[in-house]
Design an enzyme around this catalytic site. Structure first.
Site, PDB file in Angstrom:
ATOM      1  N   SER A   1       0.846  -1.196   0.000  1.00 43.17           N
ATOM      2  CA  SER A   1       0.000   0.000   0.000  1.00 43.17           C
ATOM      3  C   SER A   1       0.881   1.245   0.000  1.00 43.17           C
ATOM      4  O   SER A   1       2.063   1.166  -0.356  1.00 43.17           O
ATOM      5  CB  SER A   1      -0.932  -0.028   1.216  1.00 43.17           C
ATOM      6  OG  SER A   1      -1.929   0.957   1.105  1.00 43.17           O
ATOM      7  N   ASN A   2       0.354   2.383   0.373  1.00 44.57           N
ATOM      8  CA  ASN A   2       1.137   3.624   0.420  1.00 44.57           C
ATOM      9  C   ASN A   2       0.605   4.530   1.522  1.00 44.57           C
ATOM     10  O   ASN A   2      -0.337   4.178   2.225  1.00 44.57           O
ATOM     11  CB  ASN A   2       1.111   4.317  -0.948  1.00 44.57           C
ATOM     12  CG  ASN A   2      -0.300   4.670  -1.351  1.00 44.57           C
ATOM     13  OD1 ASN A   2      -0.944   5.504  -0.741  1.00 44.57           O
ATOM     14  ND2 ASN A   2      -0.812   3.992  -2.384  1.00 44.57           N
TER      15      ASN A   2
END
Ligand code: PMT
Length: 214
Positions: free
Chosen positions: A25-26
């Protein structure tokens, strides 16, 4: 000023599964996209927000569709885009996902581990290729170098009307997870409008006003 029938906004990160307990993810918090959705209520009869996993309350008057992966975000955006007259992609969508998702938790072993990644669909580019008559398409460009040149190239490649260049190289300029942000909006003619550091809510209002009166 209810100028639009339907504004469609994406926000937050996506999560790309590795196994049942791990994902890629980020750092997107969703704050910028949710601020846009909150302000968009003043500009449209309907506001639809397609949101990755975030810890934010859905603004009043906004219909929220929750998704996890880039593929789910693509499906929701394509489904909702048909009757939207303004679309703003603010989400930080994963460009790659693991090619194989393990059904059970992966066990560790000695040595390195390689995870093969494959490309996800570029949602904004696909929306640009299928743009309806009268539809306005805006994207964000999160850049750490050659900010304006890279953003302009995304505007052209993805057939956008506006690109919102977001310098994410220094947290003093806002960007990921901050309550403040600073951006430059570039239009199709190459005109650049600078919006100095302010709260994401204030900035969201300025961006929408700029697009609405354009
Ligand atoms: O959520 P916050 O913590 O408030 O942070 C806000 C933000 C930094 C995430 C936001 O302001 C921002 O810059 N969003 C864009 C993030 C991004 O993924 O930029 P990009 O340059 O990688 O992508 C360009 C555009 O293509 C973006 O509009 C993105 O939504 C879109 N895209 C990217 C990949 C993909 N597979 N499909 C897409 O549609």
């Amino acid at each position: 000023m209810k100028k639009f029938k339907k504004i469609l906004i994406s926000a937050g990160p996506t999560r790309e599964k590795i196994d049942p307990v791990r994902f890629i993810s980020n750092r997107s918090s969703g704050k910028m996209g949710y601020a846009l959705a909150e302000k968009a209520v003043d500009f449209a009869e309907n506001v639809v927000l397609v949101s990755g996993p975030v810890n934010l309350e859905v603004p009043s008057g906004v219909q929220c569709i929750n998704i996890e992966s880039a593929a789910e975000m693509a499906a929701a955006m394509f489904h909702e885009s048909h009757d939207a007259d303004l679309i703003i992609m603010c989400a930080a969508v994963a460009d790659y996902r693991p090619k194989f998702v393990h059904d059970t938790k992966m066990k560790k072993s000695d040595g390195d581990l390689t995870i093969v990644l494959e490309r996800t669909t570029d949602i904004l580019k696909t929306l640009g290729e299928n743009k309806k008559a009268g539809q306005i398409l805006a994207g964000f460009a999160a850049e750490t170098n050659d900010i304006l040149e890279n953003a302009q190239s995304k505007l052209e490649r993805k057939n956008l009307d506006f690109i919102i260049a977001n310098d994410v190289s220094s947290s003093s300029q806002g960007g990921f997870a901050k309550d403040v942000n600073a951006v430059t909006i570039i239009d199709r003619s190459g005109h650049r409008e600078v919006f100095d550091l302010c709260s994401k809510k204030e900035l969201a209002g300025k961006i929408l006003k700029y697009i609405a009166v354009y």
